[in-house]
Write a protein that holds these residues in place. Structure first.
Motif, PDB file in Angstrom:
ATOM      1  N   SER A  14      78.868  48.762  58.524  1.00 25.08           N
ATOM      2  CA  SER A  14      79.771  48.940  57.398  1.00 25.08           C
ATOM      3  C   SER A  14      80.140  47.596  56.778  1.00 25.08           C
ATOM      4  CB  SER A  14      81.025  49.677  57.859  1.00 25.08           C
ATOM      5  OG  SER A  14      81.922  49.825  56.809  1.00 25.08           O
ATOM      6  N   LEU A  15      80.364  46.597  57.607  1.00 25.68           N
ATOM      7  CA  LEU A  15      80.710  45.278  57.083  1.00 25.68           C
ATOM      8  C   LEU A  15      79.550  44.638  56.324  1.00 25.68           C
ATOM      9  CD1 LEU A  15      82.817  43.856  60.037  1.00 25.68           C
ATOM     10  CD2 LEU A  15      83.636  44.606  57.795  1.00 25.68           C
ATOM     11  N   VAL A  16      78.326  44.846  56.813  1.00 25.53           N
ATOM     12  CA  VAL A  16      77.154  44.313  56.113  1.00 25.53           C
ATOM     13  C   VAL A  16      77.017  44.962  54.740  1.00 25.53           C
ATOM     14  CG1 VAL A  16      74.635  44.237  56.146  1.00 25.53           C
ATOM     15  CG2 VAL A  16      75.924  43.652  58.191  1.00 25.53           C
ATOM     16  N   VAL A  17      77.154  46.288  54.705  1.00 19.93           N
ATOM     17  CA  VAL A  17      77.037  47.006  53.438  1.00 19.93           C
ATOM     18  C   VAL A  17      78.180  46.619  52.504  1.00 19.93           C
ATOM     19  CG1 VAL A  17      77.067  49.292  52.383  1.00 19.93           C
ATOM     20  CG2 VAL A  17      75.748  48.905  54.444  1.00 19.93           C
ATOM     21  N   MET A  18      79.383  46.443  53.049  1.00 18.96           N
ATOM     22  CA  MET A  18      80.519  46.067  52.220  1.00 18.96           C
ATOM     23  C   MET A  18      80.325  44.674  51.618  1.00 18.96           C
ATOM     24  SD  MET A  18      84.576  45.885  53.129  1.00 18.96           S
ATOM     25  CE  MET A  18      84.509  47.452  53.940  1.00 18.96           C
ATOM     26  N   HIS A  19      79.725  43.772  52.374  1.00 16.54           N
ATOM     27  CA  HIS A  19      79.448  42.431  51.846  1.00 16.54           C
ATOM     28  C   HIS A  19      78.487  42.510  50.664  1.00 16.54           C
ATOM     29  CE1 HIS A  19      78.959  38.123  51.830  1.00 16.54           C
ATOM     30  NE2 HIS A  19      77.652  38.276  51.894  1.00 16.54           N
ATOM     31  N   ARG A  20      77.465  43.345  50.785  1.00 19.09           N
ATOM     32  CA  ARG A  20      76.520  43.535  49.670  1.00 19.09           C
ATOM     33  C   ARG A  20      77.213  44.173  48.471  1.00 19.09           C
ATOM     34  NH1 ARG A  20      71.373  45.938  52.945  1.00 19.09           N
ATOM     35  NH2 ARG A  20      70.877  44.045  54.088  1.00 19.09           N
ATOM     36  N   GLN A  21      78.102  45.121  48.760  1.00 18.01           N
ATOM     37  CA  GLN A  21      78.814  45.809  47.685  1.00 18.01           C
ATOM     38  C   GLN A  21      79.716  44.843  46.925  1.00 18.01           C
ATOM     39  OE1 GLN A  21      81.151  49.071  49.135  1.00 18.01           O
ATOM     40  NE2 GLN A  21      81.304  50.015  47.129  1.00 18.01           N
ATOM     41  N   VAL A  22      80.399  43.959  47.617  1.00 20.38           N
ATOM     42  CA  VAL A  22      81.254  42.972  46.959  1.00 20.38           C
ATOM     43  C   VAL A  22      80.414  42.026  46.110  1.00 20.38           C
ATOM     44  CG1 VAL A  22      82.769  40.988  47.394  1.00 20.38           C
ATOM     45  CG2 VAL A  22      83.130  43.120  48.627  1.00 20.38           C
ATOM     46  N   LEU A  24      77.531  42.671  44.678  1.00 16.28           N
ATOM     47  CA  LEU A  24      77.099  43.399  43.488  1.00 16.28           C
ATOM     48  C   LEU A  24      78.245  43.603  42.504  1.00 16.28           C
ATOM     49  CD1 LEU A  24      74.740  46.082  45.024  1.00 16.28           C
ATOM     50  CD2 LEU A  24      74.106  44.278  43.432  1.00 16.28           C
ATOM     51  N   PHE A  25      79.431  43.833  43.023  1.00 12.05           N
ATOM     52  CA  PHE A  25      80.589  44.008  42.150  1.00 12.05           C
ATOM     53  C   PHE A  25      80.849  42.741  41.340  1.00 12.05           C
ATOM     54  CE2 PHE A  25      85.123  43.772  41.253  1.00 12.05           C
ATOM     55  CZ  PHE A  25      85.346  45.002  40.656  1.00 12.05           C
ATOM     56  N   GLU A  26      80.728  41.585  42.000  1.00  9.46           N
ATOM     57  CA  GLU A  26      80.989  40.322  41.321  1.00  9.46           C
ATOM     58  C   GLU A  26      79.903  39.959  40.316  1.00  9.46           C
ATOM     59  OE1 GLU A  26      81.486  37.624  44.566  1.00  9.46           O
ATOM     60  OE2 GLU A  26      83.582  38.208  44.884  1.00  9.46           O
ATOM     61  N   THR A  27      78.650  40.332  40.591  1.00 14.33           N
ATOM     62  CA  THR A  27      77.568  39.939  39.695  1.00 14.33           C
ATOM     63  C   THR A  27      77.284  40.962  38.605  1.00 14.33           C
ATOM     64  OG1 THR A  27      75.923  40.858  41.221  1.00 14.33           O
ATOM     65  CG2 THR A  27      76.430  38.520  41.436  1.00 14.33           C
ATOM     66  N   GLU A  28      77.219  42.254  38.978  1.00 13.09           N
ATOM     67  CA  GLU A  28      76.801  43.272  38.019  1.00 13.09           C
ATOM     68  C   GLU A  28      77.926  44.185  37.554  1.00 13.09           C
ATOM     69  OE1 GLU A  28      73.446  45.420  39.458  1.00 13.09           O
ATOM     70  OE2 GLU A  28      72.467  43.623  40.216  1.00 13.09           O
ATOM     71  N   GLY A  29      79.016  44.241  38.303  1.00  7.17           N
ATOM     72  CA  GLY A  29      80.132  45.095  37.922  1.00  7.17           C
ATOM     73  C   GLY A  29      80.046  46.473  38.556  1.00  7.17           C
ATOM     74  N   PRO A  30      81.158  47.218  38.525  1.00  7.04           N
ATOM     75  CA  PRO A  30      81.201  48.517  39.201  1.00  7.04           C
ATOM     76  C   PRO A  30      80.427  49.628  38.491  1.00  7.04           C
ATOM     77  CG  PRO A  30      83.258  48.107  38.088  1.00  7.04           C
ATOM     78  CD  PRO A  30      82.445  46.854  37.960  1.00  7.04           C
ATOM     79  N   TYR A  35      75.199  49.101  42.285  1.00  2.00           N
ATOM     80  CA  TYR A  35      76.512  49.148  42.932  1.00  2.00           C
ATOM     81  C   TYR A  35      76.852  50.575  43.349  1.00  2.00           C
ATOM     82  CZ  TYR A  35      81.541  48.817  43.635  1.00  2.00           C
ATOM     83  OH  TYR A  35      82.801  48.897  44.174  1.00  2.00           O
ATOM     84  N   ARG A  36      76.607  51.534  42.463  1.00  3.35           N
ATOM     85  CA  ARG A  36      76.896  52.935  42.792  1.00  3.35           C
ATOM     86  C   ARG A  36      75.987  53.436  43.901  1.00  3.35           C
ATOM     87  NH1 ARG A  36      75.800  55.955  38.029  1.00  3.35           N
ATOM     88  NH2 ARG A  36      75.089  54.073  37.020  1.00  3.35           N
ATOM     89  N   ARG A  37      74.740  52.959  43.934  1.00  3.67           N
ATOM     90  CA  ARG A  37      73.792  53.390  44.956  1.00  3.67           C
ATOM     91  C   ARG A  37      74.211  52.907  46.342  1.00  3.67           C
ATOM     92  NH1 ARG A  37      69.137  50.700  43.607  1.00  3.67           N
ATOM     93  NH2 ARG A  37      69.444  49.261  45.303  1.00  3.67           N
ATOM     94  N   ILE A  38      74.754  51.708  46.427  1.00  2.00           N
ATOM     95  CA  ILE A  38      75.129  51.171  47.737  1.00  2.00           C
ATOM     96  C   ILE A  38      76.514  51.632  48.178  1.00  2.00           C
ATOM     97  CG2 ILE A  38      76.232  48.992  47.106  1.00  2.00           C
ATOM     98  CD1 ILE A  38      74.345  47.745  49.278  1.00  2.00           C
ATOM     99  N   SER A  39      77.293  52.215  47.279  1.00  7.51           N
ATOM    100  CA  SER A  39      78.623  52.671  47.677  1.00  7.51           C
ATOM    101  C   SER A  39      78.568  53.954  48.506  1.00  7.51           C
ATOM    102  CB  SER A  39      79.514  52.870  46.456  1.00  7.51           C
ATOM    103  OG  SER A  39      79.053  53.926  45.655  1.00  7.51           O
ATOM    104  N   SER A  40      77.522  54.747  48.370  1.00  5.92           N
ATOM    105  CA  SER A  40      77.397  55.992  49.155  1.00  5.92           C
ATOM    106  C   SER A  40      77.245  55.727  50.654  1.00  5.92           C
ATOM    107  CB  SER A  40      76.231  56.821  48.646  1.00  5.92           C
ATOM    108  OG  SER A  40      76.484  57.254  47.347  1.00  5.92           O
TER     109      SER A  40
END
Length: 66
Positions: A14-22, A24-30, A35-40
């Motif tokens: 979960s922490l690894v995926v959350m790091h990737r999600q953050v 993506l949020f900073e570079t591409e936006g929500p 970003y939506r694909r990795i949030s699932s």
């Protein structure tokens, strides 16, 4: 003890995926597709950790088989 190991593994994933999600949020936006694909998976892993925590609490409080 197996539940602790499963919980730790799910939390690590979960922490690894959350790091990737953050990132993506900073570079591409929500609103981005990636970003939506990795949030699932993050939601599923978080739910899995929650189930493990509830199971551990159940065994600590109810002490089945003791």
């Amino acid at each position: 003890m197996g539940l602790w190991g499963i919980g730790a593994a799910l939390l690590a994933l979960s922490l690894v995926v959350m790091h990737r999600q953050v990132a993506l949020f900073e570079t591409e936006g929500p609103a981005s597709r990636s970003y939506r694909r990795i949030s699932s998976p993050e939601r599923l892993l978080g739910g899995g950790v929650g189930v493990v925590v509830v199971a551990i609490l159940y065994f600590m409080v109810m002490k089945p088989g003791a």
